[in-house]
Design an enzyme around this catalytic site. Structure first.
Site, mmCIF file in Angstrom:
data_model
loop_
_atom_site.group_PDB
_atom_site.id
_atom_site.type_symbol
_atom_site.label_atom_id
_atom_site.label_comp_id
_atom_site.label_asym_id
_atom_site.label_seq_id
_atom_site.Cartn_x
_atom_site.Cartn_y
_atom_site.Cartn_z
ATOM 1 N N LYS A 1 0.859 -1.186 0.000
ATOM 2 C CA LYS A 1 0.000 0.000 0.000
ATOM 3 C C LYS A 1 0.886 1.224 0.000
ATOM 4 C CE LYS A 1 -4.488 0.620 0.219
ATOM 5 N NZ LYS A 1 -5.450 -0.412 -0.181
HETATM 6 N N1 GLU Z 1 -7.182 -0.004 -3.318
HETATM 7 C C1 GLU Z 1 -7.938 -1.181 -3.611
HETATM 8 C C2 GLU Z 1 -7.956 -2.110 -2.409
HETATM 9 O O1 GLU Z 1 -7.763 -1.701 -1.305
HETATM 10 C C3 GLU Z 1 -7.499 -1.851 -4.888
HETATM 11 C C4 GLU Z 1 -6.104 -2.366 -4.887
HETATM 12 C C5 GLU Z 1 -5.656 -2.890 -6.239
HETATM 13 O O2 GLU Z 1 -6.468 -2.952 -7.144
HETATM 14 O O3 GLU Z 1 -4.479 -3.207 -6.339
HETATM 15 O O4 GLU Z 1 -8.241 -3.277 -2.529
#
Ligand code: GLU
Length: 423
Positions: A113
């Site tokens: 993240k």
């Molecule tokens: N931000 C989204 C999540 O928390 C998508 C992450 C992604 O598609 O890599 O799942």
């Protein structure tokens, strides 16, 4: 640490929320102590200080993070969020949740993240672009289609991903579409990606109501958050025949016992840049909407909204977590006592990353799928993963959340063990 001994500050800290569930699941799995130590903490944490030339001519320095929790099962994967209250602990928790989420739906990614401490609402498009490009440039050797693949998250979108893809590509001297997902269609994005998290939420709600013997038409739904996840979950569920009786946003909520016309609300939001003043519903206190009488509650905004302070008053029979970490560990126990059927975040909102996986596959194949093919593949994975989690919970006598963690930790743990430790 037992969740009942947590201070309020600890209860609201997302890292503690993640660690409490991880420890409990690892303990129930009788996890090897060494593997436990590896998976409990992220494998890499990057902090960058990003100088940005503002429109005023002044230079501002923003702090950004990228945490890669695990690359055991494949490239790290996860979004990037822009918010004034982003912290390293929060990004750590969100990175771990990505590892567990990808393992629950069994896609070949690890977890990561990113975040930048900034207030995007006070920044111009050009400032956001310069900040995004410099952040990407600072991370250029740590990201890549086979290393770590960012995506949108809170306050980032398709345009943000377009800038990231372009910046990375300029450094590589070639176009590399598969370095990020959630891109615009014309730049290697996938059909269905924009709605995917909301669609996944609907699919697991369909499975949950079936399990509880409910019908869509008599199922009243409250959605907290009308961003990418909440708005598309509400829209698709409304179109499918659910009754969306409440929408809660930070600055106010909407309530209509006869159901809100979500397509009309989309049009209102487009014109007014918010949901306030919508004539198809009554204004309502957003905090009270979380405890309103309904069958399904979908928190789809940020962390720690269902807590030890309000869990007792939740009336929903199903809690479907569109957001990451909306429920604190202390609230889990209260919800379990009340027999609320929880579809945990690492399952409920996995539709987004699953379709990101499809996008990454399509970019690498150079062959793009029809939208019905994307949606069909998504449904297969979500329905299968829901069944696996619920079955695991029933056979191991644990709640759905701990079952999802156990399933994920077991998958990641086995991979690490089989790969062995490189010395
Ligand atoms: N931000 C989204 C999540 O928390 C998508 C992450 C992604 O598609 O890599 O799942």
């Amino acid at each position: 640490m037992s969740t009942s001994t947590l201070t309020l500050e600890q209860e609201f800290n997302p890292w503690e929320a993640q660690a409490a569930r991880f420890d409990l699941a690892a303990q129930k799995l009788n996890l090897d102590e060494g593997i436990w130590k590896i998976m409990r903490y992220p494998s890499r944490e990057i902090i960058v200080h990003i100088p940005v030339l503002m429109d005023s001519g002044k230079i501002e320095v923003f702090t950004g993070f990228r945490v890669q929790h695990s690359i055991a099962r494949g490239p790290a994967k996860g979004g990037v969020r822009y918010a004034p209250d982003v912290t390293l602990d929060e990004v750590r928790a969100l990175a771990s949740w990505m590892t567990w989420k990808c393992a629950v739906v069994n896609i070949p990614f690890g977890g990561a993240k990113g975040g930048i401490i900034c207030d995007p609402k006070k920044m111009s498009q050009t400032e956001l672009e310069r900040m995004t490009r410099r952040y990407t440039a600072e991370l250029v050797e740590f990201i890549g289609p086979e290393k770590d693949v960012p995506a949108p998250d809170v306050n980032t979108n398709e345009q943000t991903m377009a800038w990231m893809m372009d910046t990375y590509s300029m450094h590589m001297r070639q176009t590399v579409t598969s370095v990020v997902t959630g891109k615009p269609l014309a730049l290697g994005g996938s059909r269905g990606r924009r709605e995917a998290t909301g669609r996944g939420v609907m699919i697991v709600c369909d499975e949950a109501i079936r399990k509880l013997g409910l019908q869509r038409s008599s199922t009243r739904v409250v959605v907290q958050g009308f961003g990418n996840v909440g708005s598309y979950a509400a829209k698709l569920m409304c179109e499918a025949g659910y009754k969306i009786i409440g929408i809660a946003e930070i600055d106010g909520g909407l309530y209509n016992t006869n159901g809100i016309d979500i397509n009309a609300l989309f049009a209102h939001k487009e014109r007014n840049r918010g949901i306030q003043g919508f004539s198809g519903a009554e204004p309502h206190d957003p905090k009270e909407l979380l405890v309103a009488d309904c069958e399904i509650l979908i928190p789809a905004a940020t962390e720690a909204v269902i807590t030890s302070r309000n869990a007792e008053r939740v009336k929903a029979r199903i809690l479907c977590e569109g957001a990451n970490g909306p429920t604190t560990a202390a609230a889990d126990e209260i919800l379990a006592d009340k027999k609320v059927f929880v579809v945990p975040d690492i399952l409920a909102n996995a539709g987004g990353v699953t379709t990101s996986y499809f996008e990454w596959v399509q970019d690498r194949q150079g062959f793009f799928w029809r939208e019905d093919v994307v949606n069909e593949q998504l449904k297969d994975i979500m329905v299968g993963s829901f069944a696996e989690v619920v079955h695991y919970a029933e056979t191991h006598q644990v709640n759905n959340r701990i079952a999802a963690y156990m399933l994920a930790i077991d998958r990641v743990g086995r991979t690490i063990k089989t790969r062995g430790i490189y010395a």
